[in-house]
Design a protein around this motif. Structure first.
Motif, short mmCIF file in Angstrom:
data_model
loop_
_atom_site.label_atom_id
_atom_site.label_comp_id
_atom_site.label_asym_id
_atom_site.label_seq_id
_atom_site.Cartn_x
_atom_site.Cartn_y
_atom_site.Cartn_z
N GLU A 40 -81.20 -35.67 84.80
CA GLU A 40 -80.12 -34.89 85.43
C GLU A 40 -79.28 -35.82 86.28
O GLU A 40 -79.69 -36.25 87.36
CB GLU A 40 -80.71 -33.76 86.29
CG GLU A 40 -81.44 -32.68 85.51
CD GLU A 40 -80.53 -31.87 84.57
OE1 GLU A 40 -79.31 -31.75 84.85
OE2 GLU A 40 -81.05 -31.37 83.55
N MET A 41 -78.09 -36.16 85.78
CA MET A 41 -77.19 -37.03 86.54
C MET A 41 -76.19 -36.16 87.32
O MET A 41 -76.10 -34.95 87.04
CB MET A 41 -76.45 -37.98 85.57
CG MET A 41 -77.38 -38.86 84.73
SD MET A 41 -78.46 -39.92 85.69
CE MET A 41 -77.31 -41.16 86.28
N ILE A 42 -75.41 -36.75 88.23
CA ILE A 42 -74.50 -35.90 89.02
C ILE A 42 -73.40 -35.29 88.14
O ILE A 42 -72.86 -34.25 88.46
CB ILE A 42 -73.88 -36.63 90.25
CG1 ILE A 42 -73.34 -37.99 89.85
CG2 ILE A 42 -74.88 -36.74 91.39
CD1 ILE A 42 -72.69 -38.75 91.01
N ASN A 43 -73.10 -35.96 87.01
CA ASN A 43 -72.08 -35.38 86.13
C ASN A 43 -72.67 -34.61 84.95
O ASN A 43 -72.01 -34.36 83.96
CB ASN A 43 -71.09 -36.46 85.65
CG ASN A 43 -71.81 -37.69 85.12
OD1 ASN A 43 -73.04 -37.72 85.11
ND2 ASN A 43 -71.08 -38.69 84.68
N GLY A 44 -73.93 -34.26 85.08
CA GLY A 44 -74.55 -33.43 84.03
C GLY A 44 -75.78 -34.07 83.43
O GLY A 44 -76.13 -35.20 83.77
N PRO A 45 -76.43 -33.35 82.49
CA PRO A 45 -77.65 -33.89 81.89
C PRO A 45 -77.35 -35.01 80.90
O PRO A 45 -76.30 -35.01 80.26
CB PRO A 45 -78.26 -32.68 81.18
CG PRO A 45 -77.15 -31.73 80.96
CD PRO A 45 -76.11 -32.00 82.00
N LYS A 46 -78.29 -35.95 80.81
CA LYS A 46 -78.11 -37.08 79.88
C LYS A 46 -79.45 -37.34 79.20
O LYS A 46 -80.48 -37.51 79.87
CB LYS A 46 -77.65 -38.30 80.71
CG LYS A 46 -77.74 -39.62 80.02
CD LYS A 46 -76.40 -40.04 79.47
CE LYS A 46 -76.52 -41.30 78.62
NZ LYS A 46 -75.69 -41.29 77.45
#
Ligand code: 0O2
Ligand code: 0O2
Length: 204
Positions: free
Chosen positions: A128-134
């Protein structure tokens, strides 16, 4: 051209840190319920940029396919006591909901020509990154302490000889891998004999 390696590698770094905590948590749980754990220790690393570039060249991987084709940018290593523990740990990982196995290579039963033994699992892991899941790929190597001892020394000798280990040294390393595997098998036998004569509750 990947200009910003730091941001490319960021999700891999986050994933390695998270997975180290999770896998070390397995050891904690074993010790909570029993006095021993099959897992001795867990290490992890993000592959250094120079090693990524070298492997891209060697394996003819282009940048567009780097994420799918280089499976060990995030690398975890689980070191266990006995050969049977390797398979127990693999099953634990197989049943987890936060890691999906996409490939497996059993170099324990089918050792490499060098003598190398380990069980490799490639997993898909969601960060879970700050700009969404990766979703990223990570490689988990599961091996005994004896396999780890051999691989660490062989790896540093390879580095010292820049991949050109003299044939006589390579032969001796191959033989020492066999001796090391015999030690693993002997340890397993000793353990099962001890358990037969002195059964513990869990193994009744
Ligand atoms: P080298 O010698 O060039 O390989 P911690 O403080 O314990 O939470 P730390 O110190 O960041 O964590 O790292 P850790 O987990 O103790 O271990 C890092 C070292 O383990 C690395 O060394 C690797 O050698 C090795 N390692 C761990 N997992 C893997 C893996 O999956 N693949 C490979 N190839 N190596 C692994 P360095 O620092 O990279 O130096
Ligand atoms: P590092 O980080 O320096 O350890 P390839 O690299 O093409 O051989 P592939 O197909 O990508 O391998 O994956 P494989 O063979 O499942 O796993 C490669 C990794 O397994 C290596 O990482 C080593 O960590 C380990 N390994 C494989 N063979 C040997 C061996 O003969 N001796 C030792 N000591 N380790 C081995 P890298 O990429 O070399 O990077």
């Amino acid at each position: 051209m990947i200009k910003d390696w730091n941001s490319f590698l960021l999700p891999y770094g986050v994933a390695v840190e998270e997975m180290k905590v999770k896998l070390r948590g397995l050891r904690k749980q074993y010790l909570e319920y029993d006095s021993e754990s099959p897992i001795e220790f867990v290490t992890g690393r993000v592959k250094p940029v120079d090693s990524i570039l070298e492997k891209m060249q060697r394996r003819h991987i282009d940048e567009e396919h780097l994420e799918e084709e280089m499976q060990d940018i995030a690398g975890l290593r689980i070191v266990v006591q006995f050969v049977e523990d390797i398979y127990e740990v693999v099953e634990l990982i197989r049943h987890r909901e936060d890691m999906t196995i996409v490939e497996e290579r059993d170099y324990v039963k089918y050792n490499k020509a060098s003598g190398y033994r380990s069980y490799h699992i490639v997993i898909e892991y969601n960060v879970e990154m700050i700009n969404g899941p990766k979703k990223i790929l990570a490689e988990i190597q599961v091996r005994t302490m004896s396999m780890n001892f051999w691989a660490t020394i062989e790896h540093s000798l390879n580095y010292k000889y820049q991949g050109q280990v003299p044939p006589d040294v390579a032969k001796r390393l191959e033989r020492s891998a066999e001796v090391s595997f015999q030690l693993d098998q002997e340890m397993s036998e000793i353990r099962s004999e001890i358990r037969e004569t002195n059964p513990r509750k869990e193994h009744d």
